[in-house]
Design an enzyme around this catalytic site. Structure first.
Site, PDB file in Angstrom:
ATOM      1  N   LYS A   1      -6.457  19.956  27.995  1.00 46.35           N
ATOM      2  CA  LYS A   1      -6.539  18.707  28.540  1.00 46.35           C
ATOM      3  C   LYS A   1      -6.347  18.699  29.980  1.00 46.35           C
ATOM      4  O   LYS A   1      -6.790  18.459  30.486  1.00 46.35           O
ATOM      5  CB  LYS A   1      -5.901  17.757  27.657  1.00 46.35           C
ATOM      6  CG  LYS A   1      -6.591  16.572  28.700  1.00 46.35           C
ATOM      7  CD  LYS A   1      -5.211  15.491  27.430  1.00 46.35           C
ATOM      8  CE  LYS A   1      -5.154  14.345  28.364  1.00 46.35           C
ATOM      9  NZ  LYS A   1      -4.376  13.055  28.093  1.00 46.35           N
TER      10      LYS A   1
ATOM     11  N   GLU B   1       1.083  27.914  28.805  1.00 46.87           N
ATOM     12  CA  GLU B   1       0.821  29.026  27.609  1.00 46.87           C
ATOM     13  C   GLU B   1      -0.657  29.596  27.340  1.00 46.87           C
ATOM     14  O   GLU B   1      -1.618  30.868  27.357  1.00 46.87           O
ATOM     15  CB  GLU B   1       0.819  28.596  26.267  1.00 46.87           C
ATOM     16  CG  GLU B   1       2.505  28.404  25.956  1.00 46.87           C
ATOM     17  CD  GLU B   1       2.293  27.133  26.298  1.00 46.87           C
ATOM     18  OE1 GLU B   1       2.411  26.360  27.571  1.00 46.87           O
ATOM     19  OE2 GLU B   1       4.359  26.680  25.879  1.00 46.87           O
TER      20      GLU B   1
ATOM     21  N   GLY C   1      -3.827  14.208  23.573  1.00 44.33           N
ATOM     22  CA  GLY C   1      -4.294  15.738  22.713  1.00 44.33           C
ATOM     23  C   GLY C   1      -4.712  15.752  21.641  1.00 44.33           C
ATOM     24  O   GLY C   1      -5.115  16.589  20.695  1.00 44.33           O
ATOM     25  N   ARG C   2      -2.797  15.326  20.514  1.00 44.26           N
ATOM     26  CA  ARG C   2      -2.897  15.229  19.767  1.00 44.26           C
ATOM     27  C   ARG C   2      -4.018  14.609  18.724  1.00 44.26           C
ATOM     28  O   ARG C   2      -4.210  14.222  17.515  1.00 44.26           O
ATOM     29  CB  ARG C   2      -1.681  14.793  18.492  1.00 44.26           C
ATOM     30  CG  ARG C   2      -1.585  13.754  19.498  1.00 44.26           C
ATOM     31  CD  ARG C   2       0.357  13.533  19.585  1.00 44.26           C
ATOM     32  NE  ARG C   2       0.876  12.543  19.795  1.00 44.26           N
ATOM     33  CZ  ARG C   2       1.239  12.525  21.456  1.00 44.26           C
ATOM     34  NH1 ARG C   2       1.041  12.954  21.807  1.00 44.26           N
ATOM     35  NH2 ARG C   2       1.971  10.933  21.607  1.00 44.26           N
TER      36      ARG C   2
ATOM     37  N   GLU D   1       4.873  14.109  17.860  1.00 46.03           N
ATOM     38  CA  GLU D   1       5.161  13.914  18.799  1.00 46.03           C
ATOM     39  C   GLU D   1       4.721  11.998  19.569  1.00 46.03           C
ATOM     40  O   GLU D   1       4.876  11.626  20.522  1.00 46.03           O
ATOM     41  CB  GLU D   1       3.910  14.627  19.920  1.00 46.03           C
ATOM     42  CG  GLU D   1       3.825  15.033  21.336  1.00 46.03           C
ATOM     43  CD  GLU D   1       2.873  16.096  21.691  1.00 46.03           C
ATOM     44  OE1 GLU D   1       1.981  15.496  21.668  1.00 46.03           O
ATOM     45  OE2 GLU D   1       3.564  17.026  22.204  1.00 46.03           O
TER      46      GLU D   1
ATOM     47  N   HIS E   1       6.415  26.314  -5.821  1.00 42.84           N
ATOM     48  CA  HIS E   1       7.294  27.913  -6.264  1.00 42.84           C
ATOM     49  C   HIS E   1       8.140  27.861  -5.189  1.00 42.84           C
ATOM     50  O   HIS E   1       8.979  28.999  -4.588  1.00 42.84           O
ATOM     51  CB  HIS E   1       7.150  29.070  -7.217  1.00 42.84           C
ATOM     52  CG  HIS E   1       5.906  28.753  -7.958  1.00 42.84           C
ATOM     53  ND1 HIS E   1       6.173  28.958  -9.271  1.00 42.84           N
ATOM     54  CD2 HIS E   1       4.899  28.334  -7.876  1.00 42.84           C
ATOM     55  CE1 HIS E   1       5.143  28.983  -9.866  1.00 42.84           C
ATOM     56  NE2 HIS E   1       4.143  28.547  -9.257  1.00 42.84           N
TER      57      HIS E   1
ATOM     58  N   LYS F   1       9.831  22.086  29.122  1.00 43.56           N
ATOM     59  CA  LYS F   1       8.869  22.798  30.233  1.00 43.56           C
ATOM     60  C   LYS F   1       9.334  22.843  31.434  1.00 43.56           C
ATOM     61  O   LYS F   1       8.774  24.658  32.768  1.00 43.56           O
ATOM     62  CB  LYS F   1       7.615  22.468  30.462  1.00 43.56           C
ATOM     63  CG  LYS F   1       6.279  21.835  29.438  1.00 43.56           C
ATOM     64  CD  LYS F   1       5.116  21.617  29.686  1.00 43.56           C
ATOM     65  CE  LYS F   1       4.601  21.145  28.581  1.00 43.56           C
ATOM     66  NZ  LYS F   1       3.494  19.942  29.042  1.00 43.56           N
TER      67      LYS F   1
HETATM   68  O1  F6P Z   1       3.332  20.175  25.310  1.00 43.34           O
HETATM   69  C1  F6P Z   1       2.849  19.220  25.224  1.00 43.34           C
HETATM   70  C2  F6P Z   1       0.904  18.696  24.973  1.00 43.34           C
HETATM   71  O2  F6P Z   1       1.009  18.372  25.839  1.00 43.34           O
HETATM   72  C3  F6P Z   1       1.052  18.319  23.701  1.00 43.34           C
HETATM   73  O3  F6P Z   1       0.797  16.862  24.285  1.00 43.34           O
HETATM   74  C4  F6P Z   1      -0.489  18.521  24.204  1.00 43.34           C
HETATM   75  O4  F6P Z   1      -2.044  18.559  23.232  1.00 43.34           O
HETATM   76  C5  F6P Z   1      -0.053  20.550  24.780  1.00 43.34           C
HETATM   77  O5  F6P Z   1       0.688  20.372  25.337  1.00 43.34           O
HETATM   78  C6  F6P Z   1      -1.634  20.975  25.524  1.00 43.34           C
HETATM   79  O6  F6P Z   1      -1.663  20.382  26.387  1.00 43.34           O
HETATM   80  P1  F6P Z   1      -2.959  20.308  27.369  1.00 43.34           P
HETATM   81  O7  F6P Z   1      -4.448  20.430  26.008  1.00 43.34           O
HETATM   82  O8  F6P Z   1      -3.497  19.926  28.698  1.00 43.34           O
HETATM   83  O9  F6P Z   1      -3.254  22.825  27.501  1.00 43.34           O
END
Ligand code: F6P
Length: 556
Positions: free
Chosen positions: A208, A214, A279-280, A365, A396, A520
């Protein structure tokens, strides 16, 4: 947005508190006293058949929960969300994932613009692209057909796509595989690209913000993997060809199209969405491009139709039979009055094996907050811990605790009537066995086994205590005829609105996530120390410094 109502000051809360004082769950007695309990507490929401009769709902509790929803103005907040009001106050944003699934001819104006037009323009672009990849018209830079699509993203830009890709495995196009890279651990990218041919691999960088550490790190490593591989194959020689190769092997999904261009991805190959999609809550936007490539545009549109069907149910159904609303209120009852700390989600369906992980982000979240949307402190416990595994595997592993442990853990069982694979061992239908377990477990949790029943089986006196099942463990049964794209959309929307309802009662902004920021920024600050910068290491606290020193001593 007006100030949140403090739920604890409402008369409904006082009534629930009074009911809690005298509350002794007794499912056997409730079923005896309420002959129509099953009918009264079973509701259909679109294609979902939801039985709450084995839950802790009683007529008094339902009445008080409905009043709680009224007094905390849940419906008003719901309507404000659907209308595009800026209910995400801490980020000053509208919350409009529901606009992502509006039909093409709907209108919804935000800041004077009809957002539905924009949504469908991006969907159309994604659909056209998916068709080109599926048909082989879109090729890699050497003219070979794309065989593997790798989605690089994390959080909402990963969990939704991977969960739905797994859920809809039977609908995937043969010969076209999607893989998912999320973790900054280099093992993730290394293992995911293992054995792949760069010439037939397409990367979707899904972010987003297009700033997530990452994702951007993985995207750069993937770019290097691609270019190195193409160079080694003699497929590119100069810089011009690199740009061309990136254009054919990288597309992006983001709200930040300027940053996409900076990365070197052609904006023509980027699909956009908007800051009013959390995002979620984004798998139904172009964040679902990998899913769309796998199942095709027609199926993707059916998936969106499922969300829409539950949106309509949530908007129009009276509270008592409004499944997401009543389930959200029920969770408030479990959490705030009966002391439940966690909630199990148990899909009796292997294809839904990532659903609990997906729900963890959606619910935790969204609702793991200590302040309300006006920044004042919450007045109640918030945020359930969601967890689970598919049945029958969980039986199990952790079901022992569900059956005989000391904790109250409400559990949602999800079952599908028709299997994608009708396999038998020659005698028994495996799917019937699976669902037999589904029915048996909800029954065992509800009814338990009394001391008399255990003794009547001739059990040795010394172990009777160990063999008693207290029962009265609450469950919800959610069933659908088949795990179609539409039903997967419905399941997601169901939990989106359950989460919304809980957040609305608690008065919290379920759409921000400030709690992820501190870690972060500290990771950024500590990066030089981890890489060996002595001055940076000195600035770290003693414990963190000692950990980093140990790490550096052992790092080869
Ligand atoms: O760190 C949390 C977050 O901001 C989530 O809310 C989001 O889904 C995820 O990181 C990834 O964010 P992006 O889509 O901006 O890379």
């Amino acid at each position: 947005m007006s100030a949140p109502v403090d739920p604890t000051t409402t008369t409904a809360w006082a009534e629930l508190d009074r009911l809690r004082g005298e509350f002794t769950p007794d499912l056997r007695a409730w079923f005896d006293a309420e002959p129509s309990r099953v009918v009264d507490l079973t509701h259909d929401a679109a294609d979902l058949h939801v039985d709450l009769s084995k839950s802790y709902l009683t007529p008094d509790v339902i009445a008080a929960l409905i009043r709680l929803a009224e007094q905390t103005r849940v419906a008003e907040r719901r309507d404000a969300m659907f209308a595009g009001e800026k209910i995400n106050t801490t980020e000053d944003r509208a919350v409009l994932h529901t606009a992502l699934r509006l039909p093409r001819d709907a209108r919804l104006e935000v800041d004077g613009e009809n957002v539905v037009e924009h949504v469908h323009a991006e969907l159309d672009k994604m659909y056209a692209f998916a068709d080109r990849v599926r048909s082989g018209e879109w090729t890699g830079s050497t003219g070979k057909r794309i065989e593997t699509v790798i989605n690089i993203g994390i959080g909402g830009s990963d969990l939704g796509p991977v969960m739905v890709y797994e859920a809809l495995a039977p609908y995937r196009q043969e010969g076209l595989e999607c893989r998912f890279v999320s973790n900054i651990d280099p093992a993730d990218l290394a293992e995911t690209t293992q054995g792949l041919d760069p010439e037939t691999t397409l990367f979707i960088v899904a972010s987003k913000t297009f700033t997530t550490l990452e994702t951007m790190t993985n995207a750069r490593m993937a770019r290097a993997w691609l270019l190195d591989g193409l160079r080694a194959a003699g497929a590119i020689t100069g810089d011009d060809q690199s740009a061309e190769a990136i254009a054919k092997h990288f597309v992006a999904v983001s709200t930040a199209l300027d940053k996409v261009a900076e990365f070197g991805i052609d904006p023509d190959n980027a699909f956009g969405f908007w800051d009013w999609v959390g995002g979620r809550y984004s798998v139904d936007s172009v964040i679902g491009t990998s899913v769309c490539i796998a199942i095709g545009p027609e199926r993707f549109a059916e998936f969106l139709g499922g969300f829409r069907a539950i949106d309509e149910h949530f908007l129009n159904e009276p509270v008592a039979s409004n499944v997401p609303m009543i389930m959200g209120l029920l969770n408030v009852w479990y959490n705030n009055f009966l002391g439940a700390q966690s909630h199990a989600v148990l899909p009796y369906q292997q294809y839904l094996h990532r659903f609990p992980a997906y729900l963890q982000q959606l619910t935790m979240e969204s609702n793991g907050k200590s302040v309300r949307w006006d920044a004042t402190a919450v007045t109640t416990q918030t945020g359930e811990v969601f967890w689970g595994e598919p049945g029958t595997n969980g039986q199990h592993a952790f079901f022992q605790l569900l059956h005989q442990g000391t904790k109250l853990i409400p559990a949602d069982f999800i079952g599908i009537a028709n299997p994608a694979h009708a396999l038998t061992d020659g005698e028994t239908d495996a799917h019937d066995l699976l669902m037999g377990n589904f029915f048996a477990q909800t029954a065992a949790l509800a009814w338990g086994k009394t001391e008399q029943e255990v003794r009547a089986e001739g059990t040795d006196e010394s172990i009777i205590g160990a063999r008693i099942f207290p029962g009265n463990r609450p469950t919800a049964a959610i069933m659908a005829a088949e795990l179609s794209p539409r039903v997967v959309g419905e399941l997601i929307a169901l939990y989106e609105h359950i989460t919304f309802t809980e957040g609305a009662v608690w008065g919290i902004d379920s759409f921000d996530q400030w709690g992820v920021e501190l870690g972060k920024s500290l990771a950024k600050e500590l990066a030089p120390a981890v890489a060996g910068d002595a001055a940076a290491l000195d600035r770290a606290d003693p414990s963190t410094r000692a950990q980093i020193e140990w790490y550096r001593r052992h790092r080869r």
